[in-house]
Design a protein around this motif. Structure first.
Motif, mmCIF file in Angstrom:
data_model
loop_
_atom_site.group_PDB
_atom_site.id
_atom_site.type_symbol
_atom_site.label_atom_id
_atom_site.label_comp_id
_atom_site.label_asym_id
_atom_site.label_seq_id
_atom_site.Cartn_x
_atom_site.Cartn_y
_atom_site.Cartn_z
ATOM 1 N N MET A 28 0.828 -1.209 0.000
ATOM 2 C CA MET A 28 0.000 0.000 0.000
ATOM 3 C C MET A 28 0.860 1.255 0.000
ATOM 4 S SD MET A 28 -3.294 -1.005 2.291
ATOM 5 C CE MET A 28 -3.934 0.635 2.208
ATOM 6 N N LYS A 29 2.024 1.222 0.652
ATOM 7 C CA LYS A 29 2.913 2.389 0.651
ATOM 8 C C LYS A 29 3.451 2.671 -0.744
ATOM 9 C CE LYS A 29 4.450 2.182 5.435
ATOM 10 N NZ LYS A 29 5.570 1.902 6.350
ATOM 11 N N ARG A 30 3.651 1.607 -1.535
ATOM 12 C CA ARG A 30 4.172 1.782 -2.894
ATOM 13 C C ARG A 30 3.117 2.329 -3.845
ATOM 14 N NH1 ARG A 30 7.091 -3.352 -1.991
ATOM 15 N NH2 ARG A 30 5.299 -4.393 -2.903
ATOM 16 N N ALA A 31 1.840 2.166 -3.517
ATOM 17 C CA ALA A 31 0.767 2.642 -4.398
ATOM 18 C C ALA A 31 0.616 4.155 -4.249
ATOM 19 C CB ALA A 31 -0.544 1.945 -4.046
ATOM 20 N N ASN A 32 0.416 4.822 -5.380
ATOM 21 C CA ASN A 32 0.229 6.276 -5.380
ATOM 22 C C ASN A 32 -1.250 6.603 -5.519
ATOM 23 O OD1 ASN A 32 2.991 6.794 -5.243
ATOM 24 N ND2 ASN A 32 3.211 6.677 -7.460
ATOM 25 N N GLY A 33 -1.767 7.404 -4.633
ATOM 26 C CA GLY A 33 -3.153 7.834 -4.710
ATOM 27 C C GLY A 33 -4.086 6.998 -3.868
ATOM 28 N N PHE A 34 -5.173 7.618 -3.463
ATOM 29 C CA PHE A 34 -6.155 6.977 -2.597
ATOM 30 C C PHE A 34 -6.809 5.778 -3.271
ATOM 31 C CE2 PHE A 34 -10.519 6.724 -0.892
ATOM 32 C CZ PHE A 34 -10.207 6.434 0.433
ATOM 33 N N ASN A 35 -7.257 5.956 -4.522
ATOM 34 C CA ASN A 35 -7.926 4.854 -5.228
ATOM 35 C C ASN A 35 -6.984 3.675 -5.448
ATOM 36 O OD1 ASN A 35 -10.367 6.174 -5.375
ATOM 37 N ND2 ASN A 35 -9.906 7.103 -7.360
ATOM 38 N N ALA A 36 -5.725 3.953 -5.740
ATOM 39 C CA ALA A 36 -4.753 2.878 -5.937
ATOM 40 C C ALA A 36 -4.532 2.116 -4.637
ATOM 41 C CB ALA A 36 -3.432 3.445 -6.455
ATOM 42 N N LYS A 37 -4.500 2.830 -3.514
ATOM 43 C CA LYS A 37 -4.312 2.176 -2.218
ATOM 44 C C LYS A 37 -5.498 1.260 -1.902
ATOM 45 C CE LYS A 37 -1.327 5.689 -0.174
ATOM 46 N NZ LYS A 37 -0.089 4.991 -0.326
ATOM 47 N N ILE A 38 -6.716 1.726 -2.197
ATOM 48 C CA ILE A 38 -7.909 0.896 -1.981
ATOM 49 C C ILE A 38 -7.853 -0.343 -2.875
ATOM 50 C CG2 ILE A 38 -10.415 0.788 -2.309
ATOM 51 C CD1 ILE A 38 -10.542 3.689 -1.377
ATOM 52 N N ALA A 39 -7.464 -0.164 -4.137
ATOM 53 C CA ALA A 39 -7.384 -1.290 -5.068
ATOM 54 C C ALA A 39 -6.352 -2.319 -4.594
ATOM 55 C CB ALA A 39 -7.030 -0.794 -6.469
ATOM 56 N N VAL A 40 -5.184 -1.843 -4.143
ATOM 57 C CA VAL A 40 -4.154 -2.758 -3.644
ATOM 58 C C VAL A 40 -4.651 -3.492 -2.404
ATOM 59 C CG1 VAL A 40 -1.865 -2.831 -2.554
ATOM 60 C CG2 VAL A 40 -2.213 -1.511 -4.639
ATOM 61 N N PHE A 41 -5.294 -2.765 -1.505
ATOM 62 C CA PHE A 41 -5.812 -3.371 -0.281
ATOM 63 C C PHE A 41 -6.818 -4.471 -0.606
ATOM 64 C CE2 PHE A 41 -9.114 -3.522 3.015
ATOM 65 C CZ PHE A 41 -8.346 -3.886 4.107
ATOM 66 N N LEU A 42 -7.816 -4.162 -1.435
ATOM 67 C CA LEU A 42 -8.853 -5.147 -1.765
ATOM 68 C C LEU A 42 -8.282 -6.335 -2.528
ATOM 69 C CD1 LEU A 42 -11.861 -2.839 -2.688
ATOM 70 C CD2 LEU A 42 -11.534 -4.205 -0.619
ATOM 71 N N THR A 43 -7.357 -6.076 -3.449
ATOM 72 C CA THR A 43 -6.765 -7.169 -4.214
ATOM 73 C C THR A 43 -5.987 -8.106 -3.301
ATOM 74 O OG1 THR A 43 -6.604 -5.773 -6.174
ATOM 75 C CG2 THR A 43 -5.208 -7.726 -6.121
ATOM 76 N N ASN A 44 -5.231 -7.549 -2.369
ATOM 77 C CA ASN A 44 -4.466 -8.397 -1.446
ATOM 78 C C ASN A 44 -5.366 -9.161 -0.487
ATOM 79 O OD1 ASN A 44 -1.792 -8.060 -2.284
ATOM 80 N ND2 ASN A 44 -1.649 -6.094 -1.276
ATOM 81 N N ILE A 45 -6.455 -8.550 -0.045
ATOM 82 C CA ILE A 45 -7.359 -9.234 0.874
ATOM 83 C C ILE A 45 -8.118 -10.344 0.143
ATOM 84 C CG2 ILE A 45 -9.418 -8.972 2.310
ATOM 85 C CD1 ILE A 45 -6.857 -7.908 3.586
ATOM 86 N N VAL A 46 -8.719 -10.017 -1.012
ATOM 87 C CA VAL A 46 -9.502 -11.022 -1.748
ATOM 88 C C VAL A 46 -8.585 -12.111 -2.296
ATOM 89 C CG1 VAL A 46 -10.986 -11.382 -3.772
ATOM 90 C CG2 VAL A 46 -11.365 -9.423 -2.281
ATOM 91 N N GLY A 47 -7.334 -11.769 -2.584
ATOM 92 C CA GLY A 47 -6.390 -12.746 -3.114
ATOM 93 C C GLY A 47 -5.633 -13.490 -2.034
ATOM 94 N N SER A 48 -6.270 -13.765 -0.912
ATOM 95 C CA SER A 48 -5.624 -14.524 0.156
ATOM 96 C C SER A 48 -6.429 -15.792 0.436
ATOM 97 C CB SER A 48 -5.519 -13.677 1.429
ATOM 98 O OG SER A 48 -6.795 -13.460 1.991
ATOM 99 N N MET A 49 -5.769 -16.789 0.945
ATOM 100 C CA MET A 49 -6.468 -18.035 1.278
ATOM 101 C C MET A 49 -7.442 -17.827 2.433
ATOM 102 S SD MET A 49 -5.992 -20.369 -0.858
ATOM 103 C CE MET A 49 -6.826 -21.669 0.025
ATOM 104 N N TRP A 50 -7.155 -16.886 3.326
ATOM 105 C CA TRP A 50 -8.104 -16.618 4.414
ATOM 106 C C TRP A 50 -9.434 -16.133 3.861
ATOM 107 C CZ3 TRP A 50 -7.363 -18.956 8.644
ATOM 108 C CH2 TRP A 50 -6.085 -19.223 9.089
ATOM 109 N N CYS A 51 -9.362 -15.312 2.827
ATOM 110 C CA CYS A 51 -10.608 -14.846 2.201
ATOM 111 C C CYS A 51 -11.320 -16.024 1.526
ATOM 112 C CB CYS A 51 -10.306 -13.745 1.193
ATOM 113 S SG CYS A 51 -11.782 -12.919 0.590
#
Length: 144
Positions: A28-51
């Motif tokens: 998330m620190k590497r992502a630039n902009g609010f929308n990019a941070k949200i996209a990275v967050f959701l992609t990492n959460i949905v792309g996990s085995m816990w999800c």
């Protein structure tokens, strides 16, 4: 004069670390902009085995109503609920693992190539040409 051929370099086979929730903050620190941070967050959460596990539990909660008379039925539940919910996360995890493994293989190939060139004292384009000339000389000496 015969040139001694260096022994092969042993390649390193390691499995890189798969992308996990632990690395989420750095991503998330590497992502630039609010929308990019949200996209990275959701992609990492949905792309996990816990999800995927959570989605499987949610899907199984809908199984009983699907099997009741007038419900959607087992086949429809599998196709529309279970596969879409669970496989989405599992496929994303698999793609992340394959991507990381590919990056690790590429880095090892590069490291091995550098090590081979170092052992042969080849550091420039001219050195590579000299190496190719030596290989040609050795091949010319081989019986046909």
């Amino acid at each position: 004069m015969e040139t001694e051929i260096a022994r092969p370099v042993k390649t390193r086979h390691h499995i890189g670390q798969a992308i996990s929730i632990r690395g989420l903050a750095a991503d998330m620190k590497r992502a630039n902009g609010f929308n990019a941070k949200i996209a990275v967050f959701l992609t990492n959460i949905v792309g996990s085995m816990w999800c995927a596990y959570v989605f499987a539990i949610i899907a199984f909660l809908g199984l009983r109503p699907a099997l009741r008379p007038g419900g959607e039925g087992l086949i429809a539940w599998i196709a529309q609920t279970f596969l879409q919910l669970v496989l989405l996360s599992v496929i994303m995890v698999g793609q992340n693992v394959q991507s990381v493994a590919s990056d690790v293989r590429s880095q090892h190939t590069y490291d091995d190539t550098v090590e081979i060139l170092d052992r042969l004292n080849v550091h420039t384009a001219g050195g590579i040409k000299d190496l190719a000339d030596r290989i040609d000389e050795l091949e010319a000496k081989l019986p046909s």
